[in-house]
Scaffold this motif. Structure first.
Motif, PDB file in Angstrom:
ATOM      1  N   VAL A 107       0.841  -1.207   0.000  1.00 40.06           N
ATOM      2  CA  VAL A 107       0.000   0.000   0.000  1.00 40.06           C
ATOM      3  C   VAL A 107       0.871   1.249   0.000  1.00 40.06           C
ATOM      4  O   VAL A 107       0.590   2.219  -0.709  1.00 40.06           O
ATOM      5  CB  VAL A 107      -0.978  -0.015   1.193  1.00 40.06           C
ATOM      6  CG1 VAL A 107      -1.708   1.309   1.327  1.00 40.06           C
ATOM      7  CG2 VAL A 107      -1.966  -1.159   1.050  1.00 40.06           C
ATOM      8  N   TRP A 110       2.151   1.907  -3.420  1.00 39.91           N
ATOM      9  CA  TRP A 110       1.090   2.457  -4.277  1.00 39.91           C
ATOM     10  C   TRP A 110       0.876   3.934  -3.966  1.00 39.91           C
ATOM     11  O   TRP A 110       0.775   4.759  -4.880  1.00 39.91           O
ATOM     12  CB  TRP A 110      -0.204   1.673  -4.089  1.00 39.91           C
ATOM     13  CG  TRP A 110      -1.288   2.145  -4.988  1.00 39.91           C
ATOM     14  CD1 TRP A 110      -1.507   1.780  -6.273  1.00 39.91           C
ATOM     15  CD2 TRP A 110      -2.302   3.104  -4.672  1.00 39.91           C
ATOM     16  NE1 TRP A 110      -2.607   2.446  -6.778  1.00 39.91           N
ATOM     17  CE2 TRP A 110      -3.103   3.270  -5.819  1.00 39.91           C
ATOM     18  CE3 TRP A 110      -2.612   3.843  -3.540  1.00 39.91           C
ATOM     19  CZ2 TRP A 110      -4.184   4.135  -5.847  1.00 39.91           C
ATOM     20  CZ3 TRP A 110      -3.692   4.707  -3.567  1.00 39.91           C
ATOM     21  CH2 TRP A 110      -4.473   4.850  -4.729  1.00 39.91           C
ATOM     22  N   THR A 113       3.638   6.226  -5.295  1.00 42.74           N
ATOM     23  CA  THR A 113       3.709   6.397  -6.748  1.00 42.74           C
ATOM     24  C   THR A 113       2.561   7.236  -7.324  1.00 42.74           C
ATOM     25  O   THR A 113       2.540   7.485  -8.528  1.00 42.74           O
ATOM     26  CB  THR A 113       3.721   5.026  -7.457  1.00 42.74           C
ATOM     27  OG1 THR A 113       2.516   4.311  -7.117  1.00 42.74           O
ATOM     28  CG2 THR A 113       4.943   4.213  -7.067  1.00 42.74           C
ATOM     29  N   ARG A 114       1.615   7.668  -6.508  1.00 40.84           N
ATOM     30  CA  ARG A 114       0.531   8.538  -6.999  1.00 40.84           C
ATOM     31  C   ARG A 114       1.091   9.924  -7.267  1.00 40.84           C
ATOM     32  O   ARG A 114       1.990  10.412  -6.568  1.00 40.84           O
ATOM     33  CB  ARG A 114      -0.604   8.671  -5.977  1.00 40.84           C
ATOM     34  CG  ARG A 114      -1.334   7.392  -5.620  1.00 40.84           C
ATOM     35  CD  ARG A 114      -1.915   6.689  -6.815  1.00 40.84           C
ATOM     36  NE  ARG A 114      -0.983   5.623  -7.187  1.00 40.84           N
ATOM     37  CZ  ARG A 114      -0.926   5.013  -8.355  1.00 40.84           C
ATOM     38  NH1 ARG A 114      -1.730   5.331  -9.317  1.00 40.84           N
ATOM     39  NH2 ARG A 114      -0.039   4.076  -8.597  1.00 40.84           N
TER      40      ARG A 114
END
Length: 116
Positions: A107, A110, A113-114
């Motif tokens: 998580v 993720w 990397t936004r």
């Protein structure tokens, strides 16, 4: 789904979102996004209230409109995940703590990397 059910689901998700804001390892913002989605279909006035809220409104608008997470929010989320991972390791022990730490690592990757 009828409008009252959307509103009811929105309130449940909103409550879970607030609980998640103070509970480590429970993603509060995800539930607030769900509440926003439900309120948009059941009661636009509640959706507007959430989007205009001074605390979490900017982050909700930023995600809804651009799929972005502010760097400050990323650092806060990752810091809490690291703390929760350390506490899991200390209190749950080695074999049990591997699963939550692995999930939080995925998580965290993720989130990081936004776009910002």
């Amino acid at each position: 789904m009828t409008r009252p059910l959307w509103v009811a689901a929105g309130f449940v998700l909103f409550a879970l979102g607030w609980i998640g804001m103070v509970m480590p390892m429970m993603p509060g913002f995800v539930f607030l996004l769900g509440a926003l989605y439900c309120f948009a279909r059941g009661n636009p006035a509640l959706e507007k209230w959430m989007l205009e809220h001074p605390t979490y409104g900017p982050a909700l608008r930023n995600w809804r409109d651009h799929r972005r997470i502010a760097r400050k929010s990323k650092v806060a989320a990752l810091s809490v995940m690291v703390l929760a991972g350390v506490l899991s390791g200390v209190f749950a022990g080695f074999p049990v703590a591997i699963v939550p730490i692995a999930i939080m690592t995925l998580v965290a990757g993720w989130i990081w990397t936004r776009p910002e």
